[in-house]
Design a protein around this motif. Structure first.
Motif: not given
Length: 298
Positions: A176-177, A272-279, A142-143, A252-259
């Protein structure tokens, strides 16, 4: 007053009052743990600079990075006591932290997938508690920050929607993350849920999360059993974002992954949380890691 007396007073009057629980735990597991019994029965005013230097020289031989950290924290604690007029002076203030040990890593280590695989296998083969092993294997995948996962409770994980929601109370940025529960991490999460109750990563007390000091000791044990140089759990985050960036995953996806909070030119993406891109990115990371793990077994 002795060193132990001063540290006890500092802890009761300062550390346990305004500081955050994470900072309290840090001081308790470092300077308070390692220095409270230093120079037993000796008034602090009678401890010379040479005696302090000899003490930290012994600490250097055991752990150079910790030795410098201990000196810095001890100076902070004892200087606070001086300002409060608990003690008049202390010879330790004449020693500079740069004269002891080595500076802590500033966060430059990016692991290879082969190194991550070796760490994973080391964790798998260790005799630690299941909660400790699962915690660190999931950190690799998860990082997340250690505290975000270490303090996690069952209610944060929505298996139906496939989302882990970190409450702001557990977030460094007090926000919230949201992260996806992706395919490869789901079996590990389900194992934690089947094994434990509300606290998914308990320590000795099944009703309390594993302590940061226990988690750090475990990583030290794993690291000392390997020959890949110095690394720490926080490097899993840097490795995740670096390797995925090399594979073309957008910032913007990796930054969301890091919180992280998005600012500057990326602020347009912050709603936007970009959940599917994170997945998708997480699954790519896990696929590469597990390929290297299988390679170790061949």
């Amino acid at each position: 007053m002795t060193v132990g007396d001063c540290l006890k007073y500092w802890k009761e009057q300062y550390v346990d009052v305004p500081l955050r629980p994470k900072t309290q735990a840090l001081y308790t597991s470092t300077v308070i743990k390692h220095l409270s019994d230093a120079f037993p029965g000796r008034p602090i005013s009678e401890i010379s600079v040479k005696q302090w230097v000899d003490f930290f020289s012994r600490q250097e031989k055991e752990n150079p990075r910790r030795a410098r950290q201990l000196l810095s924290q001890a100076r902070t604690a004892l200087n606070w006591c001086i300002r409060r007029q608990v003690i008049d002076s202390c010879a330790i203030m004449r020693i500079s932290p740069r004269d002891v040990g080595v500076r802590s890593e500033t966060g430059s280590r990016v692991l290879t997938y082969s190194e991550l695989a070796r760490i994973w296998v080391g964790i798998e083969r260790s005799t630690a508690a299941t909660s400790n092993k699962l915690l660190h294997q999931m950190l690799i995948l998860w990082g997340s920050r250690v505290s975000e996962l270490r303090l996690a409770e069952r209610k944060e994980f929505d298996l139906e929607e496939g989302v882990w929601t970190v409450p702001k109370e557990h977030s460094k940025m007090n926000t919230v993350i949201r992260r996806p529960i992706f395919e490869q991490i789901k079996p590990l999460l389900e194992r934690a849920m089947e094994t434990y109750d509300q606290i998914l990563f308990p320590g000795a007390d099944i009703k309390q999360p594993i302590t940061i000091s226990a988690a750090n000791r475990y990583m030290l044990r794993i690291r000392e059993g390997m020959d890949i140089g110095y690394w720490r759990a926080h490097d899993f985050r840097r490795t995740l974002v670096t390797r995925l960036s090399e594979d073309g995953v957008q910032p913007h996806v990796t930054e969301k992954m890091l919180g992280h909070e998005l600012g500057g030119v990326m602020a347009v993406y912050k709603k936007h949380d970009w959940i599917e891109d994170q997945r998708t990115a997480y699954e790519l990371h896990a696929d590469k890691l597990f390929w290297h793990i299988r390679k170790l077994s061949d």
